[in-house]
Design a protein around this motif. Structure first.
Motif, PDB file in Angstrom:
ATOM      1  N   ARG A   1       0.184   4.417   9.004  1.00  0.00           N
ATOM      2  CA  ARG A   1      -0.952   5.326   9.132  1.00  0.00           C
ATOM      3  C   ARG A   1      -0.458   6.719   9.469  1.00  0.00           C
ATOM      4  NH1 ARG A   1      -6.218   4.139   9.774  1.00  0.00           N
ATOM      5  NH2 ARG A   1      -5.678   1.951   9.993  1.00  0.00           N
TER       6      ARG A   1
ATOM      7  N   THR B   1     -15.692   9.708  -0.789  1.00  0.00           N
ATOM      8  CA  THR B   1     -14.935   8.986  -1.804  1.00  0.00           C
ATOM      9  C   THR B   1     -15.252   9.438  -3.219  1.00  0.00           C
ATOM     10  OG1 THR B   1     -14.803   7.042  -0.420  1.00  0.00           O
ATOM     11  CG2 THR B   1     -14.497   6.704  -2.767  1.00  0.00           C
TER      12      THR B   1
ATOM     13  N   ASN C   1      -7.763   7.067   2.222  1.00  0.00           N
ATOM     14  CA  ASN C   1      -8.926   6.270   2.597  1.00  0.00           C
ATOM     15  C   ASN C   1      -8.462   5.062   3.402  1.00  0.00           C
ATOM     16  OD1 ASN C   1     -11.201   4.645   2.760  1.00  0.00           O
ATOM     17  ND2 ASN C   1     -11.828   5.017   0.643  1.00  0.00           N
ATOM     18  N   PRO C   2      -8.834   4.931   4.694  1.00  0.00           N
ATOM     19  CA  PRO C   2      -8.346   3.812   5.514  1.00  0.00           C
ATOM     20  C   PRO C   2      -8.817   2.460   5.009  1.00  0.00           C
ATOM     21  CG  PRO C   2     -10.088   5.013   6.659  1.00  0.00           C
ATOM     22  CD  PRO C   2      -9.727   5.826   5.454  1.00  0.00           C
ATOM     23  N   ASN C   3      -9.835   2.448   4.172  1.00  0.00           N
ATOM     24  CA  ASN C   3     -10.312   1.178   3.618  1.00  0.00           C
ATOM     25  C   ASN C   3      -9.462   0.682   2.455  1.00  0.00           C
ATOM     26  OD1 ASN C   3     -12.601   1.125   5.379  1.00  0.00           O
ATOM     27  ND2 ASN C   3     -13.644   2.565   4.019  1.00  0.00           N
ATOM     28  N   LYS C   4      -8.480   1.482   2.053  1.00  0.00           N
ATOM     29  CA  LYS C   4      -7.683   1.139   0.881  1.00  0.00           C
ATOM     30  C   LYS C   4      -6.282   0.630   1.215  1.00  0.00           C
ATOM     31  CE  LYS C   4     -10.628   2.191  -2.367  1.00  0.00           C
ATOM     32  NZ  LYS C   4     -11.089   1.200  -3.365  1.00  0.00           N
TER      33      LYS C   4
ATOM     34  N   GLN D   1      -3.543  -1.367   4.452  1.00  0.00           N
ATOM     35  CA  GLN D   1      -3.337  -1.967   5.765  1.00  0.00           C
ATOM     36  C   GLN D   1      -1.849  -1.935   6.089  1.00  0.00           C
ATOM     37  OE1 GLN D   1      -4.612  -6.040   5.598  1.00  0.00           O
ATOM     38  NE2 GLN D   1      -3.403  -6.495   3.768  1.00  0.00           N
TER      39      GLN D   1
END
Length: 428
Positions: A20, A31, A273-276, A278
């Motif tokens: 991160r 988005t 995008n943190p949703n994309k 891990q």
């Protein structure tokens, strides 16, 4: 000199762990979506499309080397001069087939022609004129269809005289591709926006003249392109859209990222995008021309393949497949059970040097190495180009041999974060 950093996430659809980045102050996230139409459905490959795309990739690389030499006064590192390369290419051609508060923005992209182009909406002028634009990390110019382009089979054409913010830059541009097509027209400066991100006085090429295109290319209706590489490769010698945003502090961080997955592809400007993703990011150095990075090469099922010299890779969203040096690619396929030259599977393709086919039940793991970390390519992604022919048990391998490129490999990357340090006037 290597100054910027590049963060790699997913190569050819494979999920990888990433680190991160440092949090930015009060970013506004939005988005920009991309739609993937093909997915992993078994299909016969459209080889005419593939060949045309890969030829354009190769010549695009050589064309941007010319731009680098024009902009810097020196040949691209390790390459011949433009005049020498032009002679080589001629010999080979006969055998070739308003500024705002800092914000982030995600742009939905659409997969055009089975992944050959990833396109999203960009607005130009005041009032805005909207275009479907291909985003290409392998080039650095922004051009759209001009109102006087008679050959351009699209109703979306840029009329600078209808824009109150358009200023004539009093010069022209010409871009030529290896398949014989070319684009030319005047350069304008106008307001360019993607969602809530606005670049003022951005250079825009208005294509008014084109050479004839084949029917398949015309049918795809891609008549606008935004280059996402470094300004040193710009044919027009202008600041890129990303560089303009970064220089004007219009984005919280000079980063952009692509997520080209099957269900919700997007271009994210001003971070990631943190949703994309891990996990942890892996950082590696990049040059300030192409997104050119060092690589530890290839491995198959955990076994490294031999490489000669220092390996480099160019991250290019404008390429349909991964291209690599013939010696390494040959060794790769020699170790894959059942792999054959494409011509051995279908004699129609006996002139396809450097193309290979593998059984469609392919289950091996091909990997790239960056920053000492291995990134696996899922088997289903390796054969995503499709079957050799309808109902064939053989599929085209996702890595193709090609030696006349400015770097060892050209990668087609599905999730990638690119960033520079906070240097004035540099591109993200």
């Amino acid at each position: 000199m290597y100054i910027a950093s590049v963060v790699l996430a997913v190569i050819i659809g494979t999920v990888a762990t990433l680190a991160r980045p440092t949090p930015q102050a009060r970013p506004v996230s939005k988005t920009i979506s991309l739609e993937r139409r093909g997915g992993h459905t078994r299909h016969a490959a459209n080889l005419d499309h593939l060949i045309a795309n890969l030829d354009r990739v190769a010549f695009k690389m050589h064309r941007t080397l010319d731009n680098y030499e024009d902009n810097t006064g020196s040949p691209f590192p390790g390459q011949k001069t433009a005049s020498q390369r032009k002679r080589d290419l001629i010999e080979k051609r006969s055998s070739m087939i308003h500024k705002r508060a800092p914000a982030t923005h995600g742009l939905e992209l659409q997969d055009i022609a089975d992944g050959m182009w990833w396109a999203g909406n960009v607005s130009v002028g005041t009032p805005p004129q909207t275009f479907e634009v291909d985003f290409d990390t392998g080039s650095s110019d922004f051009w759209v269809t001009g109102k006087d382009c008679l050959r351009c089979q699209t109703p979306l054409k840029y009329d600078p005289h209808s824009s109150t913010t358009a200023v004539d830059a009093s010069r022209n541009f010409t871009i030529r591709y290896g398949d014989g097509t070319s684009y030319s027209g005047p350069v304008w400066r106008d307001t360019v926006s993607i969602g809530n991100l606005v670049a003022e006085h951005q250079a825009v090429g208005a294509v008014d003249n084109t050479s004839p295109m084949d029917d398949s290319a015309a049918a795809d209706n891609i008549w606008s392109l935004m280059g996402m590489a470094w300004p040193s490769l710009s044919r027009s010698g202008n600041s890129t859209f990303m560089n303009t945003l970064s220089s004007g502090n219009d984005i919280p961080t000079s980063q952009f990222s692509f997520s080209l997955d099957d269900d919700s592809a997007e271009l994210f400007i001003g971070g990631v995008n943190p949703n994309k993703y891990q996990g942890e990011f892996i950082y590696v150095n990049t040059a300030q021309d192409f997104w050119r990075v060092h690589t530890g090469g290839l491995s198959l099922n955990g076994r490294s393949l031999n490489m000669t010299g220092a390996g480099e890779a160019i991250i290019d969203t404008g390429s349909t497949a991964t291209l690599g040096p013939s010696t390494v690619v040959r060794e790769l396929y020699s170790q894959i059970p059942g792999a054959k030259n494409l011509s051995e599977v279908n004699q129609t393709y006996d002139s396809f040097s450097g193309w290979y086919a593998v059984p469609c039940e392919f289950s091996d793991t091909v990997s790239f190495i960056f920053g000492g970390v291995t990134f696996d390519i899922a088997p289903e992604d390796f054969i995503e180009l499709g079957q050799v022919s309808t109902n064939s048990t053989y599929c085209i391998g996702g890595i193709i041999a090609k030696d006349d490129l400015p770097s060892e490999y050209v990668l087609y990357v599905l999730i990638i974060l690119l960033q520079t340090h906070n240097l004035p006037g540099t591109l993200t």
